[in-house]
Design an enzyme around this catalytic site. Structure first.
Site, PDB file in Angstrom:
ATOM      1  N   ALA A 122     -24.042   8.120  98.507  1.00 52.99           N
ATOM      2  CA  ALA A 122     -24.370   6.713  98.308  1.00 52.99           C
ATOM      3  C   ALA A 122     -24.136   6.391  96.836  1.00 52.99           C
ATOM      4  O   ALA A 122     -25.011   6.561  95.993  1.00 52.99           O
ATOM      5  CB  ALA A 122     -25.809   6.433  98.711  1.00 52.99           C
ATOM      6  N   ARG A 176      -7.025   4.921 112.129  1.00 52.20           N
ATOM      7  CA  ARG A 176      -7.873   6.112 112.147  1.00 52.20           C
ATOM      8  C   ARG A 176      -7.193   7.235 112.928  1.00 52.20           C
ATOM      9  O   ARG A 176      -7.234   8.401 112.527  1.00 52.20           O
ATOM     10  CB  ARG A 176      -9.236   5.785 112.763  1.00 52.20           C
ATOM     11  CG  ARG A 176     -10.153   4.992 111.850  1.00 52.20           C
ATOM     12  CD  ARG A 176     -11.554   4.904 112.413  1.00 52.20           C
ATOM     13  NE  ARG A 176     -11.702   3.914 113.453  1.00 52.20           N
ATOM     14  CZ  ARG A 176     -12.187   2.689 113.281  1.00 52.20           C
ATOM     15  NH1 ARG A 176     -12.542   2.292 112.073  1.00 52.20           N
ATOM     16  NH2 ARG A 176     -12.317   1.861 114.301  1.00 52.20           N
ATOM     17  N   CYS A 206      -8.010  -5.969 103.503  1.00 51.79           N
ATOM     18  CA  CYS A 206      -8.361  -6.809 104.656  1.00 51.79           C
ATOM     19  C   CYS A 206      -8.563  -8.255 104.222  1.00 51.79           C
ATOM     20  O   CYS A 206      -9.137  -9.059 104.968  1.00 51.79           O
ATOM     21  CB  CYS A 206      -9.608  -6.272 105.353  1.00 51.79           C
ATOM     22  SG  CYS A 206     -11.099  -6.308 104.337  1.00 51.79           S
ATOM     23  N   ASP A 255     -20.041   5.417 100.006  1.00 54.09           N
ATOM     24  CA  ASP A 255     -20.306   3.992 100.144  1.00 54.09           C
ATOM     25  C   ASP A 255     -21.477   3.635  99.241  1.00 54.09           C
ATOM     26  O   ASP A 255     -22.398   4.437  99.070  1.00 54.09           O
ATOM     27  CB  ASP A 255     -20.631   3.623 101.599  1.00 54.09           C
ATOM     28  CG  ASP A 255     -20.410   2.142 101.885  1.00 54.09           C
ATOM     29  OD1 ASP A 255     -19.425   1.816 102.570  1.00 54.09           O
ATOM     30  OD2 ASP A 255     -21.203   1.316 101.410  1.00 54.09           O
ATOM     31  N   SER A 256     -21.428   2.453  98.658  1.00 54.73           N
ATOM     32  CA  SER A 256     -22.519   2.035  97.774  1.00 54.73           C
ATOM     33  C   SER A 256     -23.790   1.723  98.552  1.00 54.73           C
ATOM     34  O   SER A 256     -24.876   1.700  97.985  1.00 54.73           O
ATOM     35  CB  SER A 256     -22.101   0.799  96.968  1.00 54.73           C
ATOM     36  OG  SER A 256     -21.789  -0.277  97.841  1.00 54.73           O
ATOM     37  N   ASP A 269     -10.437   1.853 101.764  1.00 56.02           N
ATOM     38  CA  ASP A 269     -10.562   0.739 102.716  1.00 56.02           C
ATOM     39  C   ASP A 269     -11.695  -0.170 102.256  1.00 56.02           C
ATOM     40  O   ASP A 269     -12.757  -0.244 102.890  1.00 56.02           O
ATOM     41  CB  ASP A 269     -10.842   1.285 104.117  1.00 56.02           C
ATOM     42  CG  ASP A 269     -10.858   0.182 105.170  1.00 56.02           C
ATOM     43  OD1 ASP A 269     -10.267  -0.884 104.914  1.00 56.02           O
ATOM     44  OD2 ASP A 269     -11.467   0.386 106.242  1.00 56.02           O
TER      45      ASP A 269
END
Length: 395
Positions: A278, A213, A339, A251-252, A299
């Site tokens: 959203a 970040r 990740c 973001d969902s 990400d």
């Protein structure tokens, strides 16, 4: 001498332990002692009787997680010593400092405490057990945490409902072991974040992206930034401080978007540069205009949590990166991550390479990224390296 039950390995199966790898797989075991129960502390010996160390037993592919190469008591003094060593390392290398009180104190095998994760947010430590034995030791661990000199931990929240092996039938309850709720704002590199360890993902905040970040902040000035899979908006907040012209967070999860908005407002009240959405990430990338963004962050959550999902995960990484390559403005910068522990660095890089080739654009690697120093990797346990990323310049 301790009096733990002993597990004997098959002939020749001690080699990995002699190389200090901390796992004993079930297929390496010759005999199990009578009365052995999940979560018991055990000693492990080779077929010729040589002592190999002490660890925690559990039912499953990984049968023993080694804690020591000696026969020593795994008691309150043991945990206090290991936690103290973990804290000293983080203080010494500068992870803990006046402008940062959000950090990982214990990273499992990387801190020689396999099966345990501890993240600290100001005065609150959030504990996650990934093995039955660490679940059974939770009260001892909590007492050791609040007893750490200078750490300033007064509350310990236990959050292991989703991390323990379901076959163990332990029925863990998320709750405070010591202390109580004392606010949820933590500081990272001088920025403030609401951390939802009660209902949020993992321990409430992705401390593993701290350094990345900060790197994004350096590249944000004058750019239109898109933060995909924003969760709590960490990259968005840094982009705002870095001087981005605009920042869109996607973001969902509507709850995640609400938390992102709260973190933006906490640091930049009444700043009109930020917008939140959203919406499904793939749909957003498909529908957005070409050239709308100069910097894109990808990400996503782990696409492959198990080896059986690797092939589909790699397709997913290729697909989403191809969309970003196709849409990013010329001279744009792409921060892209995986990740998924099951995905190797080489596999991820090949997926991104394939996406770049599909776009037929010139792409250069500026940085190759990993997890920060408070997520150390035991050199004998390379499986502990899970976060991998690339910063790419796209012409």
């Amino acid at each position: 001498m301790t009096r733990y039950k002993n597990i004997t390995l098959r002939k020749g199966k001690e080699e990995s332990l002699l190389r200090f790898h901390p796992w004993v797989f079930s297929g390496a075991i010759d005999t199990l002692p009578d009365g052995l129960e999940e979560g018991d502390t055990v000693t492990v010996t080779a077929s010729d009787g040589r002592l190999l160390g002490t660890g925690h037993f559990q039912i499953g592919s990984i049968a023993v997680r080694m804690l020591s190469s000696a026969d020593e008591p795994i008691d309150e003094a043991f945990y206090a010593s290991r936690l103290r060593q973990a804290w000293i390392m983080r203080k010494t290398i500068g992870v803990i400092r006046p402008d940062t009180d959000a950090y990982r104190l214990v990273h499992g095998e990387g801190d020689f405490l396999p099966g345990l994760v501890v993240d600290v947010y100001g005065p609150t430590a959030v504990v996650q057990a990934h093995s039955p034995a660490m679940h059974f030791a939770r009260d001892i661990i909590a007492r050791a945490l609040v007893s750490l000199p200078e750490a300033g931990i007064s509350n310990v929240y236990y959050k292991s409902e989703t991390t323990l092996p379901f076959k163990a039938r332990l029925d863990p309850q998320n709750d405070y072991i010591i202390g109580a709720y004392a606010g949820n704002v933590a500081t990272e590199n001088g920025l403030k974040f609401h951390v939802d360890w009660l209902k949020g993902q993992k321990t409430g905040f992705f401390v593993d992206q701290r350094d990345n970040r900060a790197l994004l902040e350096r590249y944000s000035a004058g750019r239109r930034v898109l933060n995909m899979f924003c969760y709590t908006g960490g990259f968005s907040v840094y982009a705002m401080r870095g001087g981005a012209l605009s920042v869109d967070s996607v973001d969902s999860s509507a709850k995640a978007v609400t938390l992102t908005d709260a973190n933006i407002h906490l640091n930049f009240p009444d700043d009109t540069r930020h917008r939140s959405h959203a919406e499904d990430a793939f749909k957003f990338l498909t529908d957005m205009p070409h050239g709308a963004y100069d910097l894109i962050v990808l990400d996503p959550p782990a696409f492959a949590k198990h080896r059986s999902a690797i092939r589909n995960a790699l397709r997913g990484y290729q697909r989403i990166n191809a969309k970003a390559f196709a849409k990013i403005a010329p001279g744009g910068i792409l921060f892209t991550f995986s990740c998924s522990q099951a995905i190797t660095r080489e596999q991820f890089r090949l997926a991104v390479f394939s996406a770049a080739a599909e776009s037929r654009r010139k792409v250069r690697i500026l940085h190759q990224l990993t997890q920060p120093a408070d997520h150390p990797v035991n050199i004998y346990h390379p499986e502990g390296e899970y976060l991998k990323g690339l910063i790419l310049y796209v012409e």
